[in-house]
Each structure stands twice: as C-alpha cells, then as structure tokens.
Design an enzyme around this catalytic site. Structure first.
Site, PDB file in Angstrom:
ATOM      1  N   LEU A 176       0.830  -1.216   0.000  1.00  0.00           N
ATOM      2  CA  LEU A 176       0.000   0.000   0.000  1.00  0.00           C
ATOM      3  C   LEU A 176       0.868   1.271   0.000  1.00  0.00           C
ATOM      4  O   LEU A 176       0.885   2.028  -0.974  1.00  0.00           O
ATOM      5  CB  LEU A 176      -0.931  -0.030   1.220  1.00  0.00           C
ATOM      6  CG  LEU A 176      -1.877   1.152   1.385  1.00  0.00           C
ATOM      7  CD1 LEU A 176      -2.831   1.286   0.200  1.00  0.00           C
ATOM      8  CD2 LEU A 176      -2.699   0.997   2.684  1.00  0.00           C
ATOM      9  N   GLU A 230       5.883  -3.869  -5.060  1.00  0.00           N
ATOM     10  CA  GLU A 230       6.522  -3.371  -3.827  1.00  0.00           C
ATOM     11  C   GLU A 230       7.443  -2.185  -4.070  1.00  0.00           C
ATOM     12  O   GLU A 230       8.100  -2.130  -5.103  1.00  0.00           O
ATOM     13  CB  GLU A 230       7.379  -4.491  -3.219  1.00  0.00           C
ATOM     14  CG  GLU A 230       6.804  -5.145  -2.002  1.00  0.00           C
ATOM     15  CD  GLU A 230       6.705  -4.263  -0.768  1.00  0.00           C
ATOM     16  OE1 GLU A 230       7.319  -3.180  -0.721  1.00  0.00           O
ATOM     17  OE2 GLU A 230       6.015  -4.676   0.173  1.00  0.00           O
ATOM     18  N   LYS A 276      11.081   2.509   5.306  1.00  0.00           N
ATOM     19  CA  LYS A 276      10.080   2.077   4.328  1.00  0.00           C
ATOM     20  C   LYS A 276       9.836   0.571   4.390  1.00  0.00           C
ATOM     21  O   LYS A 276      10.778  -0.221   4.302  1.00  0.00           O
ATOM     22  CB  LYS A 276      10.496   2.486   2.911  1.00  0.00           C
ATOM     23  CG  LYS A 276      10.287   3.963   2.684  1.00  0.00           C
ATOM     24  CD  LYS A 276      10.473   4.351   1.231  1.00  0.00           C
ATOM     25  CE  LYS A 276      10.244   5.849   1.087  1.00  0.00           C
ATOM     26  NZ  LYS A 276      10.631   6.337  -0.239  1.00  0.00           N
TER      27      LYS A 276
END
Ligand code: B16
Ligand code: MG
Length: 221
Positions: free
Chosen positions: A9, A169, A44
């Site tokens: 996401l 990703e 991240k």
C-alpha cells in the site's frame, strides 16, 4: 499463468511515506535530535516498532523501557493518523486505478499486502476499501516483511499458489518477502534499491501492464 496480484500500500498505491516522515521527525525533535529524509528511507516497509528502534539508534537513545517505547510509538501513530485523515482519492498514485481495472478485465484477483495497521483507514480515505478481493494488513500478521507471511496470507485468501502471484513493492524488505514467498515481483522505485525484483519501474504508470500477465514465464537475467 499469473492468477493474482498483491499490492503493497504505502509507496505503491499512495505516498504516505511523507506523513510517516513528518510524524517520526516530530518525535525525534521532541526527543532532542534531528531525523532526516535520508534516515527515513530506512523505515520504508518496516514495522512500526522496528521503525522506532531505527529512529532511536539515529538519536543514540538507549535504555528505554518497553513501556516507554510503546508510548512513543503510540504518540507517533496518533500524529500519523491525524495526517492521513486528509487523504482523498486525489492522492491515489498515477497508474494505480488503471492497473486495477486492467487486472479486473483479465480476471486476475487482487490483494493488498501491507505492513501497516492503518491500511483500512488509508483505503477508506482513498475510497478503495472495496477495490481489492482481499486485504492483508499489519493487524492480521505476526511476522513483518522480509518475512513472506503477509503475501502468503494474501495468496491463501485468494486460493492461488504463490507461483501464480505477482507482488508490487516499493521497499527492499518487501521484494525480499516476495522472493522468499516464491512469488514474482515488480519493484516500484529505483533499481539501485530494488534490483532483486523481476522488473523495476519508477512508477505504476510507467509499467507495461501486459508484461504482468506473463511474468511467470519470464526468467530474471
Ligand atoms: P503503521 P507498507 C508500511 O506500509 C510502511 O511502509 C512503513 O513505513 C510503516 O512503518 C509500516 O507500514 C507500519 O505502518 O505504523 O501504519 O502500522 O509499505 O507495507 O504498505
Ligand atoms: Mg511500501
């Protein structure tokens, strides 16, 4: 034959990294040190508590109790939740709606595979809460990326085998998770960080969607 696509996401569908950054920076400043955007790159795809550990190491803060760490992580999350409450469909990254429509028209199932415990409220802000066949987020998994649990749970929900899945990703830990799970993966970002992916594109709108369908027959050079 590819049967499902699993999307990270944060950083793939929406850029929430800037909100994570200002919330973590606010915490660092409160604790008396600077936290740069460069430092933020290390967070991240990393879970909330692991992110806090990295932040504390940047500030050379040691010897905090577990309770204190939970309190700080909670504080950061409250600020973050405040920031993401401003999200609207206009924040969906370019190419995301188009690829979801493309996949639907080819009968490919879709999932969210996110480490975030806030994934549901982010999707609601974007009005995408019904756009995926299943949602696997940080509230459903015990092991963070690079463990493949989040993606394997997605494949299980969709009743497809890992070899029939493609993961999208933006984080190195997520690419690693996809590979460990036996899935194909597309890196969204820089080839320097995401070089282990089967394909790397700078953003979803730069991807040739047709390639996704035959990715299981393409061997990485
Ligand atoms: P939360 P993703 C990840 O989401 C973020 O990339 C990462 O920076 C964040 O720490 C993690 O979610 C946990 O998020 O604090 O909201 O539970 O990229 O896996 O969608
Ligand atoms: Mg991400």
């Amino acid at each position: 034959m590819i049967k499902a696509c699993i999307f990270d996401l944060d950083g793939v569908i929406v850029d929430t990294a800037r909100f994570h950054y200002i919330a973590w920076k606010r915490l660092a400043n409160m604790l008396g040190f600077e936290f740069t955007e460069h430092d933020n790159e290390r967070l991240k795809g990393v879970s909330r508590m692991d992110s806090l550990e990295i932040l504390l190491s940047v500030g050379n803060i040691t010897n905090l109790t577990h309770e204190k760490k939970l309190e700080y992580a909670d504080m950061k999350n409250k600020w973050y939740v405040e920031y993401i409450s401003t999200l609207t469909p206009a924040d969906i990254l370019p190419g995301a709606i188009e690829i979801l429509e493309f996949l639907k028209s080819h009968n490919i199932k879709t999932a969210i595979g996110s480490a975030s415990k806030n994934a549901m409220s982010i999707l609601q802000g974007l009005k995408l809460e019904h756009a995926f066949d299943t949602i696997v987020d940080g509230t459903r998994i015990a092991k963070a990326k690079p463990d493949p649990q989040v993606f394997l749970t997605g494949a299980y929900d969709l009743k497809v085998s890992p070899g029939q899945c493609v993961v999208f990703e933006d984080a190195e830990a997520g690419i690693e998770a996809a590979i460990r799970g036996g899935m194909k993966c597309i890196g969204i970002g820089s080839p320097v960080q995401l070089g282990k992916a089967d394909i790397v594109v700078p953003s979803l709108d730069k991807l040739n969607f047709d390639i996704v369908l035959s990715l299981d027959s393409i061997t990485k050079q």
